[in-house]
Every structure is written in C-alpha cells, then in structure tokens.
Design a protein around this motif. Sequence first.
Motif, PDB file in Angstrom:
ATOM      1  N   GLU A 163       0.831  -1.204   0.000  1.00  0.00           N
ATOM      2  CA  GLU A 163       0.000   0.000   0.000  1.00  0.00           C
ATOM      3  C   GLU A 163       0.871   1.262   0.000  1.00  0.00           C
ATOM      4  OE1 GLU A 163      -3.872   1.783   2.427  1.00  0.00           O
ATOM      5  OE2 GLU A 163      -3.026  -0.180   2.954  1.00  0.00           O
ATOM      6  N   GLN A 168      -0.477  -2.319  -6.918  1.00  0.00           N
ATOM      7  CA  GLN A 168      -1.750  -3.018  -6.972  1.00  0.00           C
ATOM      8  C   GLN A 168      -1.520  -4.465  -6.529  1.00  0.00           C
ATOM      9  OE1 GLN A 168      -3.579  -2.803 -10.857  1.00  0.00           O
ATOM     10  NE2 GLN A 168      -3.047  -0.646 -11.119  1.00  0.00           N
ATOM     11  N   HIS A 169      -2.454  -5.019  -5.802  1.00  0.00           N
ATOM     12  CA  HIS A 169      -2.345  -6.410  -5.375  1.00  0.00           C
ATOM     13  C   HIS A 169      -2.889  -7.327  -6.471  1.00  0.00           C
ATOM     14  CE1 HIS A 169      -3.386  -9.651  -2.120  1.00  0.00           C
ATOM     15  NE2 HIS A 169      -2.401 -10.013  -2.907  1.00  0.00           N
ATOM     16  N   ALA A 188      -7.343  -5.452  -1.052  1.00  0.00           N
ATOM     17  CA  ALA A 188      -6.835  -4.493  -2.028  1.00  0.00           C
ATOM     18  C   ALA A 188      -5.741  -3.658  -1.360  1.00  0.00           C
ATOM     19  CB  ALA A 188      -7.949  -3.602  -2.531  1.00  0.00           C
ATOM     20  N   THR A 194      -7.407  -3.454  -8.481  1.00  0.00           N
ATOM     21  CA  THR A 194      -6.936  -4.731  -7.965  1.00  0.00           C
ATOM     22  C   THR A 194      -7.046  -5.741  -9.090  1.00  0.00           C
ATOM     23  OG1 THR A 194      -7.656  -4.237  -5.712  1.00  0.00           O
ATOM     24  CG2 THR A 194      -7.365  -6.562  -6.256  1.00  0.00           C
ATOM     25  N   LEU A 238     -14.056  -7.511  -2.872  1.00  0.00           N
ATOM     26  CA  LEU A 238     -12.949  -6.711  -3.392  1.00  0.00           C
ATOM     27  C   LEU A 238     -13.444  -5.432  -4.060  1.00  0.00           C
ATOM     28  CD1 LEU A 238     -10.628  -9.484  -4.884  1.00  0.00           C
ATOM     29  CD2 LEU A 238     -10.131  -7.997  -2.926  1.00  0.00           C
ATOM     30  N   GLN A 241     -13.450  -2.506  -1.956  1.00  0.00           N
ATOM     31  CA  GLN A 241     -12.148  -1.988  -1.524  1.00  0.00           C
ATOM     32  C   GLN A 241     -11.398  -1.246  -2.623  1.00  0.00           C
ATOM     33  OE1 GLN A 241      -9.752  -5.113   0.332  1.00  0.00           O
ATOM     34  NE2 GLN A 241     -11.602  -6.316   0.667  1.00  0.00           N
ATOM     35  N   SER A 242     -11.767  -1.495  -3.876  1.00  0.00           N
ATOM     36  CA  SER A 242     -11.014  -0.951  -5.004  1.00  0.00           C
ATOM     37  C   SER A 242     -11.987  -0.547  -6.100  1.00  0.00           C
ATOM     38  CB  SER A 242     -10.051  -2.030  -5.523  1.00  0.00           C
ATOM     39  OG  SER A 242      -8.963  -1.471  -6.182  1.00  0.00           O
ATOM     40  N   VAL A 245     -11.849  -3.882 -10.346  1.00  0.00           N
ATOM     41  CA  VAL A 245     -11.306  -5.214 -10.103  1.00  0.00           C
ATOM     42  C   VAL A 245     -11.172  -5.904 -11.457  1.00  0.00           C
ATOM     43  CG1 VAL A 245     -11.614  -7.436  -8.942  1.00  0.00           C
ATOM     44  CG2 VAL A 245     -12.406  -5.327  -7.832  1.00  0.00           C
TER      45      VAL A 245
END
Length: 292
Positions: A163, A168-169, A188, A194, A238, A241-242, A245
């Motif tokens: 982070e 990006q994960h 994320a 993500t 997800l 969170q982002s 996706v």
Amino acid sequence: MPIHIGLAGWGDHDRLYVPGAKAGSKLRQYAKHFPVVEVDSTFYAIQSQERFVKWLEDTPATLHFIVKAYQGMTGHQRGPTIPAREINEMYTAFRRMLEPVIEAGRLTAALFQYPPWFDCTQENVRVLRETKARMSGIPCALEFRHQSWFTDEYREKTLAFMEREQWQHSVCDEPQAGIGSVPTVLRATDAQATIVRFHGRNVSGWNQASTPNWREVRYLYRYSDEEMMDWANKLRLLEQQSEHVHVIFNNNSGGDAAENAKRLMELLGLARPDGGDPNEPPPPVVEQLDLF
C-alpha cells in the motif's frame, strides 16, 4: 463496470473465434467478448512499440491491457548476476514499449510476477522498492509465488508495504501446494485497481517445472459452478475496496479459461463489451481478403 473479466493471452482460445480465424484477427475478435486482456508475450521478450500500436489500432477503446513484466526484470532467469547497466536498459526498453498503450489510456497495469524462489527477505524488499522507483509514474501490480510473504508473521506487513509503495495487489487463486504457492488474500492495496488471477487448482501439477510440457499440466483445471459462485461473492468484497477489479483466467491448458470467464460474467450480470450476453456468440468478424 467496476469488475472487468478477461483472459491471459488471446491466441489459445480457439472456441472464441470463427473457424479458421487468422492469428492477426484474433485480438479483434477477442475484444468483442472481454474488456481486458493480459499480454504474456512481454514476459519472454520486450516487444516493439509498433506491435502495441497495431494491437491498439485493431481493437476498440473498450479493451484494456495488463502487460506482464519481462522475465529479466523479475529474476526468473537464473544464472550470473545481471549487471546494473543491463537491468537499466531492460527497464528503459520496457517503459518505452508501454508508451503507446499509456498514451491511449488503455494500460491497466504492468504485472510483476516474481518466481517461487523470491522469498520475503530484506534484500527482496529492497528489490521491490528499486523496481517501483524504476517504474515511477506507471501503474504496477505485484504477484508473489512464495508463501513467506503471507505467513501470519508477515502478511500484514507485506500488505502495508504494498500500500505504501503503491503496488496493486494481484490476488491469486491457485493450488495450495507448498511453499511455492500463495494463499488467496482478499485485500486491495490500491484504491483504484486490484487484479485477480485464476491459475486453476491442479495441486498435483503445480510443482512439475522439471518435467516436459509442465506448463500444460500446471494450468489444466476447470472451475466448477460452485467455485465460480463462491468467487462471485469474493469479487463483490474486493469491489468494495477498489474502484476497479480486473479478473484474469490463466487456466488455459484445457481450453477452460474462456468458458469459466463467461460463466463468471453471467453470475455477476456482466455484459460483453459490445453489450451482448456473454454466452451468445458475437457477430462474426469479416476477414479482409488476402490478395497477395
């Protein structure tokens, strides 16, 4: 739509295309089915700008690209230490290659997938910092293949580091087959994007790198409807969170990636980029007559 589904590569998914489709027309046909594609050829060789320009010209603005980092940049090439000058040249060439897709506003991320021997050490954290500095200004995604990054001791530290460094994960669904695989971590690390990559769950085939045709074995897996429904719920988590996706199916060996992707689109209520039902074939692409 905040969830975007696609495939790793476009050349191996023959069920998507009209019979006898020429290689040069497949990406154009692919873009009717999916809004995102992972470019894997860049892992094996840094491509020319001209090739990316051609891909951009052949496809609508609805298609976005995840571009895999060259293997020399991620330490996949074992052997003598690569001199710093050569590493810098790799990054310069890779960044130059990306310029057309960045200028077109169609780059989702450069994907840095590190090898199974890239473990959680102080030296490798330094490598990741240097990599991110070299890629300054370009969105980058990070994927691990060594469990040490997500042990109980280091998981939160790894995610916090990603982070801070603005990685990006790249969340993985893959076999749980020892230290050379990672668990699915539904977090994320970037508010904008993500990535989720489906590698299949072929446990027995995952660690067969020393055998012939191991890639064909590793990614031989078809997700069940139950597994797809479970992932539809996970993607909704997800999505909270982002902003975006991006989902990539890499279970290509048995031709299952495209059908799994379309089923997941159906479960999530997503339409094709051309507005059609994901399970209905799009209008055929008219091939230009090759006079010469």
